[in-house]
Design an enzyme around this catalytic site. Structure first.
Site, PDB file in Angstrom:
ATOM      1  N   GLU A 161      45.438  31.585  59.512  1.00  0.00           N
ATOM      2  CA  GLU A 161      44.641  31.900  60.703  1.00  0.00           C
ATOM      3  C   GLU A 161      45.473  32.019  61.982  1.00  0.00           C
ATOM      4  OE1 GLU A 161      40.881  29.456  58.679  1.00  0.00           O
ATOM      5  OE2 GLU A 161      41.476  28.971  60.741  1.00  0.00           O
ATOM      6  N   ASN A 203      47.007  33.625  55.022  1.00  0.00           N
ATOM      7  CA  ASN A 203      45.583  33.424  54.752  1.00  0.00           C
ATOM      8  C   ASN A 203      44.773  33.531  56.044  1.00  0.00           C
ATOM      9  OD1 ASN A 203      43.586  32.593  52.706  1.00  0.00           O
ATOM     10  ND2 ASN A 203      43.404  30.692  53.885  1.00  0.00           N
ATOM     11  N   HIS A 239      34.398  33.845  53.979  1.00  0.00           N
ATOM     12  CA  HIS A 239      33.269  33.008  54.407  1.00  0.00           C
ATOM     13  C   HIS A 239      32.229  33.978  54.976  1.00  0.00           C
ATOM     14  CE1 HIS A 239      35.388  29.221  53.918  1.00  0.00           C
ATOM     15  NE2 HIS A 239      36.405  29.704  54.614  1.00  0.00           N
ATOM     16  N   GLU A 269      38.558  31.568  49.879  1.00  0.00           N
ATOM     17  CA  GLU A 269      37.683  30.483  50.342  1.00  0.00           C
ATOM     18  C   GLU A 269      36.216  30.925  50.380  1.00  0.00           C
ATOM     19  OE1 GLU A 269      41.031  28.928  53.632  1.00  0.00           O
ATOM     20  OE2 GLU A 269      38.896  28.798  54.097  1.00  0.00           O
ATOM     21  N   ASP A 271      32.344  31.538  50.343  1.00  0.00           N
ATOM     22  CA  ASP A 271      31.009  30.971  50.293  1.00  0.00           C
ATOM     23  C   ASP A 271      30.093  31.965  50.987  1.00  0.00           C
ATOM     24  OD1 ASP A 271      32.238  28.263  52.401  1.00  0.00           O
ATOM     25  OD2 ASP A 271      31.785  30.341  52.980  1.00  0.00           O
TER      26      ASP A 271
HETATM   27  O1  G3I Z   1      38.784  12.193  54.748  1.00  0.00           O
HETATM   28  C1  G3I Z   1      38.214  11.756  55.970  1.00  0.00           C
HETATM   29  C2  G3I Z   1      37.327  10.552  55.700  1.00  0.00           C
HETATM   30  O2  G3I Z   1      38.143   9.457  55.268  1.00  0.00           O
HETATM   31  C3  G3I Z   1      36.598  10.177  56.979  1.00  0.00           C
HETATM   32  O3  G3I Z   1      35.698   9.109  56.699  1.00  0.00           O
HETATM   33  C4  G3I Z   1      35.814  11.430  57.445  1.00  0.00           C
HETATM   34  C5  G3I Z   1      35.047  11.153  58.721  1.00  0.00           C
HETATM   35  O4  G3I Z   1      35.879  11.251  59.826  1.00  0.00           O
HETATM   36  O5  G3I Z   1      36.717  12.520  57.706  1.00  0.00           O
HETATM   37  C6  G3I Z   1      37.345  12.904  56.515  1.00  0.00           C
HETATM   38  O6  G3I Z   1      38.208  13.927  56.820  1.00  0.00           O
HETATM   39  C7  G3I Z   1      37.550  15.183  57.055  1.00  0.00           C
HETATM   40  C8  G3I Z   1      37.963  16.159  55.925  1.00  0.00           C
HETATM   41  O7  G3I Z   1      37.452  17.476  56.212  1.00  0.00           O
HETATM   42  C9  G3I Z   1      37.470  15.728  54.559  1.00  0.00           C
HETATM   43  O8  G3I Z   1      36.089  15.761  54.508  1.00  0.00           O
HETATM   44  C10 G3I Z   1      38.072  15.706  58.379  1.00  0.00           C
HETATM   45  O9  G3I Z   1      37.578  14.852  59.415  1.00  0.00           O
HETATM   46  C11 G3I Z   1      37.540  17.126  58.603  1.00  0.00           C
HETATM   47  O10 G3I Z   1      38.142  17.660  59.788  1.00  0.00           O
HETATM   48  C12 G3I Z   1      37.959  18.003  57.420  1.00  0.00           C
HETATM   49  O11 G3I Z   1      37.368  19.278  57.627  1.00  0.00           O
HETATM   50  C13 G3I Z   1      37.983  20.320  56.845  1.00  0.00           C
HETATM   51  C14 G3I Z   1      38.420  21.419  57.837  1.00  0.00           C
HETATM   52  O12 G3I Z   1      38.889  22.575  57.100  1.00  0.00           O
HETATM   53  C15 G3I Z   1      39.544  20.949  58.743  1.00  0.00           C
HETATM   54  O13 G3I Z   1      40.693  20.656  57.976  1.00  0.00           O
HETATM   55  C16 G3I Z   1      36.912  20.867  55.905  1.00  0.00           C
HETATM   56  O14 G3I Z   1      36.642  19.891  54.896  1.00  0.00           O
HETATM   57  C17 G3I Z   1      37.401  22.138  55.222  1.00  0.00           C
HETATM   58  O15 G3I Z   1      36.349  22.736  54.474  1.00  0.00           O
HETATM   59  C18 G3I Z   1      37.878  23.142  56.286  1.00  0.00           C
HETATM   60  O16 G3I Z   1      38.400  24.268  55.590  1.00  0.00           O
HETATM   61  C19 G3I Z   1      38.858  25.351  56.394  1.00  0.00           C
HETATM   62  C20 G3I Z   1      40.106  25.904  55.719  1.00  0.00           C
HETATM   63  O17 G3I Z   1      41.082  24.909  55.619  1.00  0.00           O
HETATM   64  C21 G3I Z   1      40.627  27.098  56.489  1.00  0.00           C
HETATM   65  N1  G3I Z   1      39.584  28.108  56.676  1.00  0.00           N
HETATM   66  C22 G3I Z   1      38.306  27.651  57.222  1.00  0.00           C
HETATM   67  C23 G3I Z   1      37.795  26.457  56.422  1.00  0.00           C
HETATM   68  C24 G3I Z   1      36.476  25.965  57.006  1.00  0.00           C
HETATM   69  O18 G3I Z   1      36.661  25.456  58.306  1.00  0.00           O
END
Ligand code: G3I
Length: 352
Positions: A161, A203, A239, A269, A271
């Site tokens: 991105e 990506n 997406h 990715e 959905d």
């Molecule tokens: O693992 C911690 C957990 O221990 C904690 O209790 C919880 C609450 O704070 O947070 C958890 O971490 C979260 C993680 O996802 C796992 O669920 C992070 O805060 C959260 O920021 C993270 O979000 C991910 C996001 O990227 C940012 O990295 C999403 O799951 C994931 O689906 C999303 O994926 C992105 C791709 O990498 C790039 N393209 C877009 C896509 C959607 O935004």
């Protein structure tokens, strides 16, 4: 050499085994009414079929069983990103990514690492670094993570991105501000040096069909190819919304022009949201099925598209809820029953 590796992987996937992985039983015995496994259909089509996962979900036996039965390619949804690996400078935690890689290896699945350089999920200590320190830390991070997973991943999303939606130029991230535009080419060179066998991808989202963002992504990767940067492919995140999906012909043309650069392409990715058209009504779930079918079919028809990955597979877990609210974006419902969307993907993989 890399081209031969992928051909071998896909060929062996077609006959249900994967190079080097222990020949553990790849899928649990199916219950009587279980649908055909996606991974078998993908193998027969010469493709990999993947999903994003989080290691915590693997402790759920239903989740693990459906995941293992249907998918042969896995992307860590979060745990291979910089922030979860090195929340504290100099102290790395690979436990989440290692758990996913071990689960995959035991079931003959391939792994895509995600993502080495991204403007999100960056440790808080990175923002305050000087340009020289940032260059040193980015290189150390890429080398450390890529060599840690060397031989255990098929591919990496090296840069994620980097195009700005408004300007369609390079996103003005801390990486660009302090390291200049060259941070992208440098990241690919360092990743290649750390793991010469891994396929290296750029990506991005919102550039699936033809259009301004797609042209910007194309220009970026063409520039890298022209410079001789070791890039192997482009990930189209996909997406999308069932109410306004990208047009098939545009996606096919975009994949074709990327292939003409000698690059691979994959759906990385996917959905399909229905929340903004009234949610999971039977009519909307049927629209969702046809969107999954038509867009995955574009990948199946394009020789350079070697994989279709979904950003999760069950409505029990999706980033969509936090970002957009209630929805039902994936292939299985929250009770792991296959949705019409699942049949759409299976039909696409079986070219029917
Ligand atoms: O693992 C911690 C957990 O221990 C904690 O209790 C919880 C609450 O704070 O947070 C958890 O971490 C979260 C993680 O996802 C796992 O669920 C992070 O805060 C959260 O920021 C993270 O979000 C991910 C996001 O990227 C940012 O990295 C999403 O799951 C994931 O689906 C999303 O994926 C992105 C791709 O990498 C790039 N393209 C877009 C896509 C959607 O935004």
């Amino acid at each position: 050499m890399k081209r031969a590796v992928v051909a071998a992987v896909l060929a062996l996937a077609a006959c249900g085994h994967t190079a080097g992985a222990p020949t553990a039983p790849t899928t649990p015995p199916p219950a009587a009414n279980e649908p055909d496994p996606l991974r078998a259909a993908a193998g027969a089509a010469g493709k990999l079929v993947g999903t994003a996962v989080q290691s915590a979900f693997l402790n759920d036996s239903r989740y693990a069983a459906v995941f293992a039965r249907h998918f042969d390619y896995v992307t860590a949804e979060y745990e291979m990103k910089w922030d979860p690996i090195e929340r504290t400078r100099g102290s790395e935690d690979f436990s989440g990514g290692d758990a996913i890689a071990a689960f995959a290896a035991a079931r003959g699945m391939r792994v895509k690492g995600h993502a080495l350089v991204w403007h999100q999920a960056v440790p808080s200590w990175v923002g305050g670094l000087s340009a020289d320190d940032l260059r040193t830390e980015v290189e150390r991070h890429i080398r450390s993570v890529a060599s840690h997973y060397r031989g255990r991943v098929l591919a990496w999303d090296v840069v994620n991105e980097a195009i700005d939606d408004a300007t369609l130029g390079l996103r003005d991230s801390t990486f660009r501000q302090k390291l200049g535009d060259r941070y992208i080419a440098d990241a690919f060179r360092i990743a290649h040096d750390a793991d010469p066998q891994a396929l290296l991808f750029y990506n991005d989202y919102g550039g699936e069909a033809l259009g301004g963002k797609s042209d910007a992504i194309f220009a970026l990767v063409k520039g890298l190819v022209d410079q001789g940067v070791p890039i192997d492919g482009v990930g189209l995140q996909m997406h999308v919304r069932a109410g306004a999906p990208p047009d098939e012909a545009g996606v096919a043309a975009n994949m074709r022009r990327i292939a003409a650069l000698g690059l691979r392409v994959n759906i990385s990715e996917m959905d399909v949201r229905v929340g903004d058209i009234g949610g999971a009504t039977p009519a909307n779930l049927d629209r969702q099925r046809s969107v999954y079918r038509s867009l995955v079919a574009v990948c199946v028809a394009e020789p350079a598209c070697h994989a279709a990955t979904f950003w999760g597979f069950t409505d029990a877990h999706s980033w969509i809820y936090a970002a957009y609210g209630a929805d039902a974006p994936l292939l299985f419902d929250a009770q792991y029953a296959p949705k019409p969307a699942f049949s759409g993907v299976l039909d696409a993989l079986m070219r029917r």
